[in-house]
Write a protein that holds these residues in place. Structure first.
Motif, mmCIF file in Angstrom:
data_model
loop_
_atom_site.group_PDB
_atom_site.id
_atom_site.type_symbol
_atom_site.label_atom_id
_atom_site.label_comp_id
_atom_site.label_asym_id
_atom_site.label_seq_id
_atom_site.Cartn_x
_atom_site.Cartn_y
_atom_site.Cartn_z
ATOM 1 N N ALA A 127 0.732 -1.018 -0.113
ATOM 2 C CA ALA A 127 0.015 -0.146 0.133
ATOM 3 C C ALA A 127 0.784 1.297 0.038
ATOM 4 N N VAL A 128 1.522 1.286 -1.344
ATOM 5 C CA VAL A 128 2.403 2.622 -1.263
ATOM 6 C C VAL A 128 1.954 3.325 -2.367
ATOM 7 N N CYS A 129 1.866 4.785 -2.120
ATOM 8 C CA CYS A 129 1.403 5.715 -3.262
ATOM 9 C C CYS A 129 2.479 5.862 -4.301
ATOM 10 N N GLY A 130 2.022 6.589 -5.496
ATOM 11 C CA GLY A 130 2.946 6.695 -6.488
ATOM 12 C C GLY A 130 4.244 7.753 -6.139
ATOM 13 N N ASP A 131 4.075 8.598 -5.284
ATOM 14 C CA ASP A 131 5.260 9.397 -4.752
ATOM 15 C C ASP A 131 6.179 8.525 -4.022
ATOM 16 N N CYS A 132 5.742 7.754 -3.406
ATOM 17 C CA CYS A 132 6.590 6.879 -2.430
ATOM 18 C C CYS A 132 7.093 5.474 -3.197
ATOM 19 N N TRP A 133 6.507 5.213 -4.246
ATOM 20 C CA TRP A 133 6.724 3.962 -4.838
ATOM 21 C C TRP A 133 8.189 3.850 -5.257
ATOM 22 N N LEU A 134 8.843 2.472 -5.067
ATOM 23 C CA LEU A 134 10.139 2.315 -5.608
ATOM 24 C C LEU A 134 10.049 1.362 -6.696
ATOM 25 N N GLU A 135 10.784 1.596 -7.589
ATOM 26 C CA GLU A 135 11.079 0.655 -8.995
ATOM 27 C C GLU A 135 12.210 -0.107 -9.012
ATOM 28 N N ARG A 136 12.168 -0.959 -9.358
ATOM 29 C CA ARG A 136 13.550 -2.144 -9.757
ATOM 30 C C ARG A 136 14.535 -1.083 -10.386
ATOM 31 N N GLY A 137 15.598 -1.089 -9.823
ATOM 32 C CA GLY A 137 16.752 -0.165 -10.335
ATOM 33 C C GLY A 137 17.003 1.149 -9.684
ATOM 34 N N ASP A 138 16.009 1.570 -9.039
ATOM 35 C CA ASP A 138 16.422 2.713 -8.410
ATOM 36 C C ASP A 138 17.334 2.655 -7.353
ATOM 37 N N ILE A 139 18.048 3.644 -7.312
ATOM 38 C CA ILE A 139 19.411 3.665 -6.511
ATOM 39 C C ILE A 139 19.077 4.622 -5.115
ATOM 40 N N ALA A 140 19.636 4.100 -4.018
ATOM 41 C CA ALA A 140 19.405 4.598 -2.807
ATOM 42 C C ALA A 140 20.622 4.558 -1.911
ATOM 43 N N THR A 141 20.854 5.207 -0.889
ATOM 44 C CA THR A 141 21.965 5.342 -0.121
ATOM 45 C C THR A 141 21.344 4.691 1.541
ATOM 46 N N ASP A 142 22.169 3.629 1.879
ATOM 47 C CA ASP A 142 21.682 3.023 3.368
ATOM 48 C C ASP A 142 22.102 4.366 4.116
ATOM 49 N N ARG A 143 21.148 4.836 4.804
ATOM 50 C CA ARG A 143 21.386 5.637 5.946
ATOM 51 C C ARG A 143 22.297 5.363 6.991
ATOM 52 N N GLU A 144 22.446 3.912 7.351
ATOM 53 C CA GLU A 144 23.499 3.458 8.355
ATOM 54 C C GLU A 144 24.862 3.491 8.050
#
Length: 178
Positions: A82-99
């Motif tokens: 149950a995730v809206c379009g603004d928060c949705w993540l797609e395969r291949g999106d790049i992120a940084t591990d906050r820890e």
């Protein structure tokens, strides 16, 4: 005419005459006599299309719910997280591990919560994992891979996946193209 979503692209339309008709928007069908006999695009089909366009009812494949990430009421997938379009993540999106500050690549957004997903190797849930302390236990779980581990040309499917609570990831405006 009142329009109520029934799921799977179907809508109940309560007409002013007191009758209720079912519109199947993806198929372009309505149970009203006008549509069934004449085969014309009836007022019920047009009304449902208008309601969807004006975002008063969810489009086919969507439902109204609070987003599991931001908490705002919006249209989310009928099945899945149950995730809206603004928060949705797609395969291949790049992120940084906050820890750790490591770069990770989204493999998939799951419909599991961090307090539901059990990590066999750690003997605890994603929420109970020590580095995830302080992140919401009801966060959706995101499976990620480390893009710089293993063979440089190996696809995401062949890399080990790790489960993170959504809030632990800082999503960047970049995407890995496979």
């Amino acid at each position: 005419m009142a329009v109520r979503p029934l799921g799977s692209g179907r809508y109940a339309v309560d007409s002013s005459s007191g009758a209720t008709y079912v519109v199947d928007l993806p198929r372009g069908d309505c149970t009203c006599p006008d549509h069934e006999i004449r085969g014309e695009r009836c007022k019920h089909l047009r009304r449902v299309a208008l309601e969807v366009t004006e975002r008063r009812v969810p489009a086919p494949g969507k439902r109204r719910a609070d987003c599991a990430v931001c908490g705002h009421e919006s249209f989310v997938p009928e099945s899945g997280p149950a995730v809206c379009g603004d928060c949705w993540l797609e395969r291949g999106d790049i992120a940084t591990d906050r820890e750790t500050g490591d770069t990770v690549v989204v493999y998939r957004l799951t419909d599991e919560r961090a307090d539901e997903r059990y990590i066999d190797a750690a003997g605890c849930t994603v929420a109970e994992y020590p580095k995830n302390e302080g992140y919401p236990p009801d966060d959706p779980v995101v499976e990620v891979v480390y893009p710089f581990s293993g063979e440089a040309d190996s696809p995401l499917d062949e890399r080990p996946r790790y489960a993170f609570p959504y809030a632990r990831l800082a999503v960047r405006e970049e995407m890995l193209i496979e």
